[in-house]
Enzyme design. Sequence first.
Site, PDB file in Angstrom:
ATOM      1  N   ASP A 172      27.235 123.887  58.240  1.00 26.98           N
ATOM      2  CA  ASP A 172      28.087 122.850  58.827  1.00 26.98           C
ATOM      3  C   ASP A 172      27.403 122.050  59.947  1.00 26.98           C
ATOM      4  O   ASP A 172      26.906 120.965  59.682  1.00 26.98           O
ATOM      5  CB  ASP A 172      29.420 123.447  59.289  1.00 26.98           C
ATOM      6  CG  ASP A 172      30.577 122.468  59.205  1.00 26.98           C
ATOM      7  OD1 ASP A 172      30.403 121.376  58.655  1.00 26.98           O
ATOM      8  OD2 ASP A 172      31.687 122.811  59.684  1.00 26.98           O
ATOM      9  N   HIS A 232      26.575 122.045  52.599  1.00 26.26           N
ATOM     10  CA  HIS A 232      27.523 121.508  53.582  1.00 26.26           C
ATOM     11  C   HIS A 232      26.891 121.568  54.965  1.00 26.26           C
ATOM     12  O   HIS A 232      27.014 122.569  55.680  1.00 26.26           O
ATOM     13  CB  HIS A 232      28.847 122.297  53.538  1.00 26.26           C
ATOM     14  CG  HIS A 232      29.925 121.670  54.363  1.00 26.26           C
ATOM     15  ND1 HIS A 232      31.161 121.318  53.851  1.00 26.26           N
ATOM     16  CD2 HIS A 232      29.961 121.302  55.671  1.00 26.26           C
ATOM     17  CE1 HIS A 232      31.902 120.782  54.801  1.00 26.26           C
ATOM     18  NE2 HIS A 232      31.195 120.761  55.924  1.00 26.26           N
ATOM     19  N   HIS A 239      26.068 118.729  58.295  1.00 27.96           N
ATOM     20  CA  HIS A 239      26.200 117.356  58.792  1.00 27.96           C
ATOM     21  C   HIS A 239      24.912 116.901  59.463  1.00 27.96           C
ATOM     22  O   HIS A 239      24.266 117.669  60.177  1.00 27.96           O
ATOM     23  CB  HIS A 239      27.375 117.247  59.768  1.00 27.96           C
ATOM     24  CG  HIS A 239      28.698 117.494  59.119  1.00 27.96           C
ATOM     25  ND1 HIS A 239      29.541 116.472  58.751  1.00 27.96           N
ATOM     26  CD2 HIS A 239      29.303 118.645  58.737  1.00 27.96           C
ATOM     27  CE1 HIS A 239      30.634 116.991  58.188  1.00 27.96           C
ATOM     28  NE2 HIS A 239      30.510 118.315  58.169  1.00 27.96           N
ATOM     29  N   HIS A 263      36.274 117.316  52.771  1.00 27.07           N
ATOM     30  CA  HIS A 263      36.714 118.474  53.553  1.00 27.07           C
ATOM     31  C   HIS A 263      38.217 118.618  53.295  1.00 27.07           C
ATOM     32  O   HIS A 263      38.932 117.611  53.257  1.00 27.07           O
ATOM     33  CB  HIS A 263      36.564 118.230  55.052  1.00 27.07           C
ATOM     34  CG  HIS A 263      35.178 118.261  55.582  1.00 27.07           C
ATOM     35  ND1 HIS A 263      34.209 117.389  55.200  1.00 27.07           N
ATOM     36  CD2 HIS A 263      34.599 119.074  56.513  1.00 27.07           C
ATOM     37  CE1 HIS A 263      33.091 117.658  55.869  1.00 27.07           C
ATOM     38  NE2 HIS A 263      33.299 118.675  56.677  1.00 27.07           N
ATOM     39  N   GLY A 314      36.210 114.943  59.602  1.00 26.26           N
ATOM     40  CA  GLY A 314      37.025 114.749  60.797  1.00 26.26           C
ATOM     41  C   GLY A 314      38.314 115.553  60.741  1.00 26.26           C
ATOM     42  O   GLY A 314      38.481 116.415  59.882  1.00 26.26           O
ATOM     43  N   GLU A 346      40.505 122.975  56.135  1.00 30.58           N
ATOM     44  CA  GLU A 346      39.741 123.541  57.261  1.00 30.58           C
ATOM     45  C   GLU A 346      40.678 123.781  58.437  1.00 30.58           C
ATOM     46  O   GLU A 346      40.649 124.842  59.047  1.00 30.58           O
ATOM     47  CB  GLU A 346      38.612 122.564  57.661  1.00 30.58           C
ATOM     48  CG  GLU A 346      37.772 123.036  58.845  1.00 30.58           C
ATOM     49  CD  GLU A 346      36.749 122.000  59.319  1.00 30.58           C
ATOM     50  OE1 GLU A 346      36.913 120.809  58.980  1.00 30.58           O
ATOM     51  OE2 GLU A 346      35.813 122.389  60.037  1.00 30.58           O
TER      52      GLU A 346
END
Length: 353
Positions: free
Chosen positions: A291, A27, A29, A210, A183, A213
Site C-alpha cells: 500500500d 497494490h 501507491h 479500492h 481516498g 477498506e
Amino acid sequence: MTDHLVDAHAPRDLRAFIAALPKAELHVHHVGSASPRIVSELAARHPDSRVPADPEALSDYFTFTDFAHFVEVYLSVVDLIRTPEDVRLLTYEVGRELARQQVRYAELTVTPYSSTRRGIDERAFMDAIEDARKAAEAEFGTVLRWCFDIPGEAGLTAAEETTRLATDDRLRPEGLVSFGLGGPEIGVPRPQFKPYFDRALAAGLHSVPHAGETTGPETVWDALTHLRAERIGHGTSSARDPKLLAHLAEHRIPLEVCPTSNIATRAVRTLDEHPLKEFVRAGVPVTVNSDDPPMFGTDLNNEYAVAARLLDLDERGLAELAKNAVEASFLDEAGKARIKAEIDAYTSSWLAA
Ligand SMILES: Nc1ncnc2c1ncn2[C@@H]1O[C@H](CCC(=O)c2cccc(C(=O)O)c2)[C@@H](O)[C@H]1O
Ligand SMILES: [Zn+2]
C-alpha cells in the site's frame, strides 16, 4: 512510520526466504512509496511545507489517528512533488526499492490528477513516469505498470480529469494497464463513478477500485456491480458478508490485502483480528501487498512475513502466495509463466539446500 508494526515474529530463515523470493506487487501507491530519504530531500527543497525534513521526525509524522488523518498527511507529501523531475526521481527510486525486494513486476497506483491540478504539465508528467519506468526496467530488471486512480474525495472533476488522462491516445502512457478509485469511502459512494469506469474499460483498461477498506461490504458489492471490479483494493469488510465471500471465490475476484496498512490507518484494530485467514478459508484468491510502505513502516517482504504468521505458511505456502499475485496481475500469460517458473525454481533450490 510505525516501526512497532514490523513483524518480528517470523523465524529468521523464513525472513531470508522471503527476502530473495521473486514477487509481484499489485497494490502500492506512487507517492505513498516515497522513502524517508526522498521525503526529507523534497521537504528540505521546499521549506514552506509542514512535512519534517528530518527523517527521524518522520516516524512521528507518519503515525495516524484515523483514515482521514492519513489522507491529510498523504496530501502534504503529494504537495512536495512539484516538478516533472520530482516525479521522475520518485518513480525511479520506487523502482529501485521494489527491485531490492526482488519484486519482478509491480502495478503502481498513480494519481495523475493530484499532480496536474498542482500545475505539473500533463505531458511532462507522463514523460517523467515513462522515462523512470523504462530506466527501472533496464537498470534493475523490475517491470512497472501503472494504475491511474481517481482520488474519490476530489469528486467528479477529478474523475473526469483522470479518465481523460487515461484514455486520450495522445497522453495515455504505454505502461498504463488499469483504472482505480482511492481516498476515503465514507461519503463517497462508488456508483457515481460508473460512467468514468465505463469509459476506461472501453479503452481497454482493467478495473481495480479500492472498496471495503473503511466501509462495509455493500461498498464492495457496489464496486463489483457498478465499476465492474476485476480485483478489489483491500476488500477488508468482505469478511462480514458470507454471500460476498462466496461470490468473490466463485468469480475468482482477487483481494489486494494490505495487512499493516489496515492497522496503521486504524481500519482494523490488531493484526490478529485481520480477516486474511477468513478470506483464504472461504476460497477467495488473496494477494498480499504493501500500500504505502514507508508511511506504514513496512515493505512487501514484511507483509509476506505477516501473512506467513497469520496463515501459518511455510516456504511452499509463501511461494503459492507469491504465485497468486502473479496470477492476479495484468501481465500477459508468457510473463506470468516466466515469474511463476522462477518462483518454483527458487523454492526448490532453497528447500534442497
Ligand atoms: N490505503 C489507501 N486507501 C485509499 N487511498 C489511498 C490509500 N493509500 C493512498 N491512497 C491515495 O490517497 C489519495 C487520496 C487523495 C484524495 O482523496 C484527494 C482529495 C481531495 C483533493 C486531492 C488532490 O490531490 O487535490 C486528493 C488517493 O490519491 C489514493 O491514491
Ligand atoms: Zn491503497
